[in-house]
Enzyme design. Structure first.
Site, PDB file in Angstrom:
ATOM      1  N   PHE A  24       0.869  -1.181   0.000  1.00  0.00           N
ATOM      2  CA  PHE A  24       0.000   0.000   0.000  1.00  0.00           C
ATOM      3  C   PHE A  24       0.898   1.221   0.000  1.00  0.00           C
ATOM      4  O   PHE A  24       1.700   1.407   0.919  1.00  0.00           O
ATOM      5  CB  PHE A  24      -0.950   0.073   1.191  1.00  0.00           C
ATOM      6  CG  PHE A  24      -1.906   1.228   1.031  1.00  0.00           C
ATOM      7  CD1 PHE A  24      -1.570   2.497   1.468  1.00  0.00           C
ATOM      8  CD2 PHE A  24      -3.107   1.054   0.376  1.00  0.00           C
ATOM      9  CE1 PHE A  24      -2.412   3.570   1.268  1.00  0.00           C
ATOM     10  CE2 PHE A  24      -3.972   2.124   0.172  1.00  0.00           C
ATOM     11  CZ  PHE A  24      -3.619   3.392   0.621  1.00  0.00           C
ATOM     12  N   ASP A  62       9.154   2.995   1.948  1.00  0.00           N
ATOM     13  CA  ASP A  62       7.973   3.800   2.275  1.00  0.00           C
ATOM     14  C   ASP A  62       7.702   3.649   3.769  1.00  0.00           C
ATOM     15  O   ASP A  62       7.180   2.638   4.218  1.00  0.00           O
ATOM     16  CB  ASP A  62       6.762   3.329   1.456  1.00  0.00           C
ATOM     17  CG  ASP A  62       5.518   4.145   1.780  1.00  0.00           C
ATOM     18  OD1 ASP A  62       4.505   3.986   1.062  1.00  0.00           O
ATOM     19  OD2 ASP A  62       5.540   4.951   2.735  1.00  0.00           O
ATOM     20  N   LYS A  68       2.126  11.359   7.753  1.00  0.00           N
ATOM     21  CA  LYS A  68       1.318  11.079   8.956  1.00  0.00           C
ATOM     22  C   LYS A  68       1.816  11.803  10.214  1.00  0.00           C
ATOM     23  O   LYS A  68       1.541  12.970  10.407  1.00  0.00           O
ATOM     24  CB  LYS A  68       1.256   9.575   9.163  1.00  0.00           C
ATOM     25  CG  LYS A  68       0.507   8.809   8.039  1.00  0.00           C
ATOM     26  CD  LYS A  68       0.502   7.328   8.315  1.00  0.00           C
ATOM     27  CE  LYS A  68      -0.009   6.533   7.136  1.00  0.00           C
ATOM     28  NZ  LYS A  68      -1.464   6.341   7.139  1.00  0.00           N
TER      29      LYS A  68
END
Ligand code: IF1
Length: 400
Positions: free
Chosen positions: A140, A225, A254
Protein backbone atom coordinates in the site's frame (compact mmCIF):
# COMPACT_ATOMS: atom_id res chain seq x y z
CA UNK A 1 -27.13 16.34 17.86
CA UNK A 2 -26.77 12.68 18.69
CA UNK A 3 -24.66 9.97 17.05
CA UNK A 4 -27.38 8.71 14.75
CA UNK A 5 -28.20 12.22 13.54
CA UNK A 6 -24.56 12.81 12.58
CA UNK A 7 -24.44 9.43 10.85
CA UNK A 8 -27.61 10.20 8.89
CA UNK A 9 -26.09 13.45 7.58
CA UNK A 10 -22.87 11.70 6.66
CA UNK A 11 -24.75 8.96 4.84
CA UNK A 12 -26.87 11.45 2.92
CA UNK A 13 -24.32 14.04 1.91
CA UNK A 14 -20.97 12.22 1.94
CA UNK A 15 -19.44 9.77 -0.53
CA UNK A 16 -19.45 6.28 0.94
CA UNK A 17 -15.78 5.51 0.38
CA UNK A 18 -15.37 4.30 3.95
CA UNK A 19 -17.24 1.94 6.30
CA UNK A 20 -16.43 3.52 9.67
CA UNK A 21 -17.46 2.27 13.08
CA UNK A 22 -20.54 4.15 14.32
CA UNK A 23 -18.66 6.36 16.76
CA UNK A 24 -18.85 10.13 16.26
CA UNK A 25 -15.79 11.70 17.83
CA UNK A 26 -16.07 15.22 19.16
CA UNK A 27 -12.74 15.69 20.94
CA UNK A 28 -9.54 13.84 21.76
CA UNK A 29 -6.53 14.10 24.03
CA UNK A 30 -3.47 11.88 24.24
CA UNK A 31 -4.49 8.25 23.71
CA UNK A 32 -8.18 8.96 24.32
CA UNK A 33 -11.09 10.13 22.16
CA UNK A 34 -14.58 11.20 23.28
CA UNK A 35 -17.80 10.86 21.26
CA UNK A 36 -20.72 13.25 21.03
CA UNK A 37 -22.48 11.47 23.89
CA UNK A 38 -19.45 11.85 26.15
CA UNK A 39 -18.32 8.22 25.89
CA UNK A 40 -14.56 7.75 26.24
CA UNK A 41 -12.53 5.39 24.05
CA UNK A 42 -8.91 4.30 23.89
CA UNK A 43 -7.68 4.99 20.35
CA UNK A 44 -5.82 1.89 19.12
CA UNK A 45 -5.51 3.12 15.54
CA UNK A 46 -3.85 6.54 16.02
CA UNK A 47 -5.41 7.63 12.72
CA UNK A 48 -3.21 5.06 10.97
CA UNK A 49 -0.10 6.22 12.88
CA UNK A 50 -0.62 9.93 12.27
CA UNK A 51 -1.01 10.75 15.98
CA UNK A 52 2.05 8.94 17.35
CA UNK A 53 2.51 11.98 19.65
CA UNK A 54 -1.02 11.59 21.01
CA UNK A 55 -4.10 13.58 20.03
CA UNK A 56 -3.91 17.39 20.26
CA UNK A 57 -0.41 17.43 21.70
CA UNK A 58 -0.15 20.83 23.46
CA UNK A 59 3.32 21.65 22.15
CA UNK A 60 2.32 21.02 18.53
CA UNK A 61 -1.00 22.82 19.05
CA UNK A 62 0.81 25.87 20.37
CA UNK A 63 3.27 25.86 17.47
CA UNK A 64 0.33 25.71 15.04
CA UNK A 65 -1.58 28.54 16.75
CA UNK A 66 1.45 30.83 17.04
CA UNK A 67 2.46 30.32 13.41
CA UNK A 68 -1.10 30.64 12.14
CA UNK A 69 -1.23 34.14 13.65
CA UNK A 70 1.86 35.14 11.66
CA UNK A 71 1.67 33.64 8.16
CA UNK A 72 0.30 30.33 6.91
CA UNK A 73 1.16 30.19 3.20
CA UNK A 74 3.72 32.10 1.12
CA UNK A 75 3.90 29.81 -1.95
CA UNK A 76 7.36 28.55 -2.91
CA UNK A 77 7.76 31.51 -5.25
CA UNK A 78 9.12 33.19 -2.14
CA UNK A 79 10.94 31.91 0.96
CA UNK A 80 9.79 31.73 4.58
CA UNK A 81 11.47 31.58 7.99
CA UNK A 82 10.17 28.17 9.06
CA UNK A 83 11.03 25.85 6.16
CA UNK A 84 14.87 26.16 6.44
CA UNK A 85 14.66 25.23 10.14
CA UNK A 86 12.27 22.34 9.38
CA UNK A 87 14.71 21.03 6.75
CA UNK A 88 17.63 21.18 9.18
CA UNK A 89 15.80 19.61 12.10
CA UNK A 90 14.32 16.85 9.91
CA UNK A 91 17.79 16.10 8.52
CA UNK A 92 19.29 15.87 12.01
CA UNK A 93 16.41 13.63 13.21
CA UNK A 94 16.50 11.19 10.30
CA UNK A 95 20.14 11.31 9.19
CA UNK A 96 19.35 12.22 5.57
CA UNK A 97 21.08 15.23 4.01
CA UNK A 98 18.03 16.70 2.29
CA UNK A 99 14.23 16.49 2.05
CA UNK A 100 11.46 17.50 -0.34
CA UNK A 101 8.27 18.56 1.49
CA UNK A 102 4.84 17.58 0.19
CA UNK A 103 1.40 17.20 1.76
CA UNK A 104 -0.07 13.69 1.62
CA UNK A 105 1.79 10.43 1.81
CA UNK A 106 0.59 9.57 -1.66
CA UNK A 107 2.23 12.73 -2.98
CA UNK A 108 5.50 11.82 -1.26
CA UNK A 109 5.46 8.38 -2.90
CA UNK A 110 4.66 9.95 -6.30
CA UNK A 111 7.60 12.33 -5.75
CA UNK A 112 9.89 9.40 -4.88
CA UNK A 113 8.81 7.57 -8.05
CA UNK A 114 9.57 10.65 -10.16
CA UNK A 115 12.97 11.04 -8.46
CA UNK A 116 13.89 7.39 -9.06
CA UNK A 117 12.86 7.59 -12.71
CA UNK A 118 14.82 10.83 -13.21
CA UNK A 119 17.89 9.20 -11.62
CA UNK A 120 17.48 6.18 -13.92
CA UNK A 121 17.51 8.36 -17.08
CA UNK A 122 20.00 11.02 -16.03
CA UNK A 123 22.48 8.99 -13.93
CA UNK A 124 22.10 5.23 -14.57
CA UNK A 125 21.51 5.72 -18.29
CA UNK A 126 18.29 3.72 -18.60
CA UNK A 127 16.76 4.47 -22.01
CA UNK A 128 13.98 7.05 -21.74
CA UNK A 129 10.69 5.94 -20.43
CA UNK A 130 11.79 2.32 -19.98
CA UNK A 131 12.51 2.66 -16.24
CA UNK A 132 11.08 -0.14 -14.10
CA UNK A 133 10.31 -0.07 -10.38
CA UNK A 134 9.97 -3.32 -8.44
CA UNK A 135 7.18 -3.40 -5.84
CA UNK A 136 5.83 -6.08 -3.50
CA UNK A 137 2.52 -7.91 -3.53
CA UNK A 138 0.28 -6.70 -0.71
CA UNK A 139 1.73 -3.20 -0.98
CA UNK A 140 0.00 0.00 0.00
CA UNK A 141 1.59 3.24 -1.17
CA UNK A 142 -1.41 5.53 -1.62
CA UNK A 143 -4.49 5.92 -3.78
CA UNK A 144 -3.34 7.84 -6.88
CA UNK A 145 -3.94 6.15 -10.22
CA UNK A 146 -0.21 5.45 -10.54
CA UNK A 147 -0.01 3.98 -7.05
CA UNK A 148 -3.03 1.73 -7.52
CA UNK A 149 -1.52 0.71 -10.87
CA UNK A 150 0.89 -1.48 -8.89
CA UNK A 151 -1.49 -2.45 -6.10
CA UNK A 152 -2.36 -6.15 -5.85
CA UNK A 153 -5.63 -5.36 -4.05
CA UNK A 154 -8.56 -5.41 -6.51
CA UNK A 155 -10.59 -3.19 -4.17
CA UNK A 156 -8.03 -0.39 -4.60
CA UNK A 157 -7.50 -0.71 -8.37
CA UNK A 158 -10.57 -2.14 -10.11
CA UNK A 159 -12.45 0.40 -12.23
CA UNK A 160 -9.54 2.88 -12.07
CA UNK A 161 -7.56 1.94 -15.20
CA UNK A 162 -5.88 2.51 -17.58
CA UNK A 163 -2.87 1.91 -15.37
CA UNK A 164 0.62 3.42 -15.29
CA UNK A 165 3.25 1.10 -16.80
CA UNK A 166 6.79 0.55 -15.47
CA UNK A 167 6.09 -1.48 -12.34
CA UNK A 168 6.99 -5.11 -11.62
CA UNK A 169 5.46 -6.92 -8.64
CA UNK A 170 7.19 -9.70 -6.69
CA UNK A 171 6.18 -11.54 -3.48
CA UNK A 172 6.86 -9.55 -0.29
CA UNK A 173 9.59 -10.94 1.94
CA UNK A 174 11.40 -12.75 -0.89
CA UNK A 175 14.73 -11.00 -1.60
CA UNK A 176 15.70 -13.53 -4.29
CA UNK A 177 12.52 -12.69 -6.19
CA UNK A 178 13.63 -9.05 -6.24
CA UNK A 179 17.08 -9.98 -7.58
CA UNK A 180 15.48 -12.17 -10.25
CA UNK A 181 13.20 -9.31 -11.34
CA UNK A 182 16.05 -6.82 -11.84
CA UNK A 183 16.80 -5.88 -15.45
CA UNK A 184 19.16 -3.27 -16.94
CA UNK A 185 16.15 -0.91 -16.87
CA UNK A 186 15.41 -1.30 -13.18
CA UNK A 187 15.48 2.09 -11.46
CA UNK A 188 14.42 1.14 -7.95
CA UNK A 189 12.83 -1.22 -5.48
CA UNK A 190 9.90 0.31 -3.55
CA UNK A 191 8.76 -1.52 -0.40
CA UNK A 192 7.36 -0.94 3.09
CA UNK A 193 9.71 -2.13 5.89
CA UNK A 194 6.56 -3.67 7.44
CA UNK A 195 3.39 -3.88 5.36
CA UNK A 196 0.73 -2.02 7.33
CA UNK A 197 -2.45 -2.32 5.34
CA UNK A 198 -1.65 -5.86 4.26
CA UNK A 199 -2.11 -6.80 7.90
CA UNK A 200 1.08 -5.80 9.76
CA UNK A 201 3.23 -8.17 7.73
CA UNK A 202 6.74 -8.29 9.26
CA UNK A 203 9.21 -9.63 6.68
CA UNK A 204 11.68 -12.42 7.54
CA UNK A 205 14.71 -11.30 9.58
CA UNK A 206 17.42 -10.03 7.27
CA UNK A 207 15.06 -9.23 4.38
CA UNK A 208 15.65 -5.47 4.42
CA UNK A 209 19.41 -5.96 4.69
CA UNK A 210 19.36 -8.41 1.78
CA UNK A 211 17.28 -6.00 -0.33
CA UNK A 212 19.77 -3.21 0.38
CA UNK A 213 22.69 -5.45 -0.65
CA UNK A 214 20.95 -6.51 -3.85
CA UNK A 215 20.13 -2.90 -4.75
CA UNK A 216 23.72 -1.83 -4.14
CA UNK A 217 25.08 -4.75 -6.17
CA UNK A 218 22.85 -3.99 -9.18
CA UNK A 219 22.99 -0.16 -9.04
CA UNK A 220 19.27 0.06 -8.19
CA UNK A 221 17.78 2.57 -5.72
CA UNK A 222 16.20 1.26 -2.52
CA UNK A 223 13.06 3.25 -1.67
CA UNK A 224 11.51 2.58 1.75
CA UNK A 225 7.97 3.80 2.28
CA UNK A 226 7.96 4.67 6.00
CA UNK A 227 4.77 6.71 5.90
CA UNK A 228 3.17 4.32 8.36
CA UNK A 229 6.17 2.56 9.95
CA UNK A 230 8.37 5.64 10.36
CA UNK A 231 8.65 8.36 12.99
CA UNK A 232 9.04 6.08 16.00
CA UNK A 233 5.98 3.83 15.40
CA UNK A 234 7.97 0.56 15.38
CA UNK A 235 10.49 1.43 18.11
CA UNK A 236 13.09 3.18 15.92
CA UNK A 237 12.99 6.58 14.23
CA UNK A 238 12.74 4.65 10.95
CA UNK A 239 11.78 0.97 10.78
CA UNK A 240 14.67 0.22 8.41
CA UNK A 241 17.01 0.94 11.32
CA UNK A 242 15.96 -2.34 12.99
CA UNK A 243 18.24 -4.03 10.43
CA UNK A 244 20.85 -1.29 10.25
CA UNK A 245 19.66 -0.45 6.73
CA UNK A 246 19.73 3.07 5.26
CA UNK A 247 17.63 3.12 2.06
CA UNK A 248 18.56 5.59 -0.69
CA UNK A 249 15.14 7.26 -0.55
CA UNK A 250 12.60 7.29 2.30
CA UNK A 251 9.05 8.61 2.28
CA UNK A 252 7.45 9.82 5.52
CA UNK A 253 4.16 11.49 6.42
CA UNK A 254 1.32 11.08 8.96
CA UNK A 255 3.04 11.70 12.34
CA UNK A 256 5.33 14.25 10.70
CA UNK A 257 2.60 16.68 11.79
CA UNK A 258 1.32 14.78 14.84
CA UNK A 259 -2.06 14.67 13.15
CA UNK A 260 -2.55 18.44 12.96
CA UNK A 261 -1.98 18.98 9.24
CA UNK A 262 -1.15 17.02 6.07
CA UNK A 263 2.66 16.99 5.89
CA UNK A 264 4.82 14.47 4.07
CA UNK A 265 8.37 14.41 2.76
CA UNK A 266 10.86 12.55 0.64
CA UNK A 267 14.24 12.01 2.37
CA UNK A 268 17.48 11.42 0.45
CA UNK A 269 21.07 12.65 0.22
CA UNK A 270 22.22 15.53 -1.98
CA UNK A 271 23.34 13.50 -5.05
CA UNK A 272 19.75 12.26 -5.42
CA UNK A 273 17.51 15.12 -4.29
CA UNK A 274 19.88 17.52 -6.04
CA UNK A 275 18.60 16.05 -9.34
CA UNK A 276 15.37 18.07 -9.12
CA UNK A 277 15.86 21.41 -10.92
CA UNK A 278 13.68 24.49 -10.32
CA UNK A 279 10.18 24.10 -11.72
CA UNK A 280 10.38 20.32 -12.29
CA UNK A 281 8.26 19.37 -9.29
CA UNK A 282 6.26 21.08 -6.55
CA UNK A 283 2.88 21.78 -4.94
CA UNK A 284 0.97 24.82 -3.72
CA UNK A 285 1.12 23.88 -0.04
CA UNK A 286 4.31 21.83 -0.03
CA UNK A 287 6.76 23.36 2.46
CA UNK A 288 4.45 26.11 3.68
CA UNK A 289 5.44 27.91 6.89
CA UNK A 290 2.49 26.60 8.90
CA UNK A 291 3.32 23.01 7.96
CA UNK A 292 7.00 23.63 8.67
CA UNK A 293 6.29 25.08 12.12
CA UNK A 294 4.00 22.17 12.96
CA UNK A 295 6.52 19.66 11.62
CA UNK A 296 9.30 21.17 13.72
CA UNK A 297 7.22 20.77 16.88
CA UNK A 298 6.12 17.25 15.91
CA UNK A 299 9.75 16.17 15.45
CA UNK A 300 10.77 17.81 18.72
CA UNK A 301 8.08 15.89 20.60
CA UNK A 302 9.17 12.57 19.05
CA UNK A 303 12.77 13.26 20.02
CA UNK A 304 12.39 14.88 23.43
CA UNK A 305 9.70 12.50 24.71
CA UNK A 306 11.79 9.54 23.47
CA UNK A 307 8.78 8.07 21.71
CA UNK A 308 10.85 5.51 19.77
CA UNK A 309 12.11 4.04 23.02
CA UNK A 310 8.58 4.11 24.49
CA UNK A 311 7.23 2.34 21.43
CA UNK A 312 9.87 -0.37 21.66
CA UNK A 313 9.36 -0.98 25.38
CA UNK A 314 5.55 -0.74 25.53
CA UNK A 315 5.14 -2.54 22.21
CA UNK A 316 7.11 -5.53 23.48
CA UNK A 317 4.96 -5.56 26.63
CA UNK A 318 1.63 -5.15 24.80
CA UNK A 319 2.42 -7.78 22.15
CA UNK A 320 3.70 -10.12 24.86
CA UNK A 321 0.46 -9.83 26.82
CA UNK A 322 -1.65 -10.31 23.68
CA UNK A 323 0.36 -13.41 22.79
CA UNK A 324 -0.56 -14.99 26.13
CA UNK A 325 -4.32 -14.65 25.63
CA UNK A 326 -5.76 -18.16 25.30
CA UNK A 327 -8.16 -17.84 22.38
CA UNK A 328 -9.22 -20.29 19.70
CA UNK A 329 -9.54 -17.32 17.35
CA UNK A 330 -5.95 -16.08 17.46
CA UNK A 331 -3.73 -17.34 14.65
CA UNK A 332 -0.75 -15.02 15.23
CA UNK A 333 0.28 -11.90 17.13
CA UNK A 334 2.97 -9.95 15.22
CA UNK A 335 4.48 -6.54 14.81
CA UNK A 336 7.25 -4.27 16.00
CA UNK A 337 6.99 -1.66 18.71
CA UNK A 338 3.45 -0.33 18.97
CA UNK A 339 2.51 -1.51 15.46
CA UNK A 340 0.82 -4.78 16.36
CA UNK A 341 -1.47 -7.04 14.36
CA UNK A 342 -3.56 -9.88 15.81
CA UNK A 343 -4.42 -12.26 12.97
CA UNK A 344 -7.53 -14.35 13.50
CA UNK A 345 -8.34 -17.72 11.98
CA UNK A 346 -10.91 -17.43 9.15
CA UNK A 347 -13.25 -19.54 11.34
CA UNK A 348 -13.50 -16.52 13.66
CA UNK A 349 -15.74 -14.92 11.04
CA UNK A 350 -13.65 -11.82 10.35
CA UNK A 351 -12.12 -9.17 12.59
CA UNK A 352 -14.89 -6.60 12.20
CA UNK A 353 -17.20 -8.12 14.82
CA UNK A 354 -14.34 -8.16 17.33
CA UNK A 355 -13.68 -4.46 16.64
CA UNK A 356 -17.39 -3.77 17.17
CA UNK A 357 -17.23 -5.65 20.49
CA UNK A 358 -14.09 -3.74 21.51
CA UNK A 359 -15.90 -0.48 20.76
CA UNK A 360 -18.59 -1.57 23.21
CA UNK A 361 -15.85 -1.81 25.83
CA UNK A 362 -14.34 1.60 25.11
CA UNK A 363 -11.56 0.51 22.78
CA UNK A 364 -11.36 1.65 19.15
CA UNK A 365 -9.40 -0.73 16.91
CA UNK A 366 -9.62 -1.25 13.17
CA UNK A 367 -9.64 -4.47 11.23
CA UNK A 368 -7.34 -4.69 8.26
CA UNK A 369 -7.73 -7.18 5.43
CA UNK A 370 -10.68 -8.94 7.04
CA UNK A 371 -8.88 -11.11 9.59
CA UNK A 372 -6.37 -8.84 11.36
CA UNK A 373 -7.07 -6.51 14.29
CA UNK A 374 -4.49 -3.73 14.34
CA UNK A 375 -3.43 -2.39 17.74
CA UNK A 376 -1.46 0.81 17.19
CA UNK A 377 -2.21 3.27 20.00
CA UNK A 378 -0.48 6.65 20.27
CA UNK A 379 3.10 6.19 21.48
CA UNK A 380 2.34 8.33 24.55
CA UNK A 381 0.05 5.60 25.92
CA UNK A 382 0.73 4.74 29.57
CA UNK A 383 1.50 1.17 30.63
CA UNK A 384 -1.40 1.27 33.06
CA UNK A 385 -3.70 2.15 30.16
CA UNK A 386 -2.54 -0.99 28.35
CA UNK A 387 -3.22 -2.91 31.57
CA UNK A 388 -6.69 -1.32 31.74
CA UNK A 389 -7.44 -2.47 28.15
CA UNK A 390 -6.09 -6.03 28.34
CA UNK A 391 -8.96 -7.63 30.29
CA UNK A 392 -11.49 -6.26 27.77
CA UNK A 393 -9.34 -7.37 24.82
CA UNK A 394 -8.99 -10.81 26.43
CA UNK A 395 -12.77 -11.03 27.01
CA UNK A 396 -13.53 -10.06 23.40
CA UNK A 397 -10.99 -12.46 21.91
CA UNK A 398 -12.50 -15.25 24.01
CA UNK A 399 -16.07 -14.68 22.84
CA UNK A 400 -17.60 -17.48 20.79
C1 IF1 B 1 -6.81 5.26 3.31
C2 IF1 B 1 -3.15 2.04 6.29
C3 IF1 B 1 -4.19 2.28 4.11
C4 IF1 B 1 0.50 4.25 3.87
C5 IF1 B 1 1.75 3.96 3.28
C6 IF1 B 1 1.48 5.71 1.72
C7 IF1 B 1 0.24 6.04 2.26
C8 IF1 B 1 -0.27 5.31 3.36
C9 IF1 B 1 2.62 2.84 3.83
C10 IF1 B 1 -0.54 7.20 1.66
C11 IF1 B 1 -1.61 5.65 3.92
C12 IF1 B 1 -3.60 5.24 5.11
C13 IF1 B 1 -4.48 5.76 4.00
C14 IF1 B 1 -5.88 5.52 4.48
C15 IF1 B 1 -5.83 4.32 5.41
C16 IF1 B 1 -4.39 4.10 5.71
C17 IF1 B 1 -3.92 2.79 5.29
F1 IF1 B 1 -2.24 1.28 5.73
F2 IF1 B 1 -2.54 2.94 7.08
F3 IF1 B 1 -4.05 1.33 6.96
F4 IF1 B 1 -5.04 2.76 3.35
F5 IF1 B 1 -3.59 1.22 3.73
N1 IF1 B 1 2.21 4.69 2.23
N2 IF1 B 1 -2.25 4.86 4.66
O1 IF1 B 1 0.04 3.51 4.94
O2 IF1 B 1 -0.57 8.28 2.56
O3 IF1 B 1 -1.89 9.76 1.07
O4 IF1 B 1 -3.02 8.62 2.96
O5 IF1 B 1 -1.36 10.43 3.43
O6 IF1 B 1 -6.48 5.66 2.19
O7 IF1 B 1 -7.86 4.65 3.57
P1 IF1 B 1 -1.79 9.32 2.49
Amino acid sequence: MKTQEFIALEEQYGAHNYHPLDVVIERAEGAWVYDVEGNKYLDCLSSYSAVNQGHVHPRILNAMLEQAKKVTLTSRAFRNDQLPLFYKELSEFTGYEMSLPMNSGAEAVESAIKLARKWAYRVKGVPRYQAEIITASGNFHGRTTTEVSFSTEPLYRDDFGPFTPGFVTVPYGDAAAIENAITPNTAAVLIEPIQGEAGVIVPPAGYLKRVAEICYKHNVLFIADEIQTGLCRTGKVLASQHEGVRPDIVTIGKALSGGFYPISAVLADAPLLGLFKPGEHGSTFGGNPLAAAIGRAAIAVLREEKLAERSAELGEYFAGQLSEIPSKHIKEVRGRGLLIGVELHPAAGGARRFCEALKGRGILAKETHDHVIRFAPPLVIEKQTIDWALPSIREVLQMS
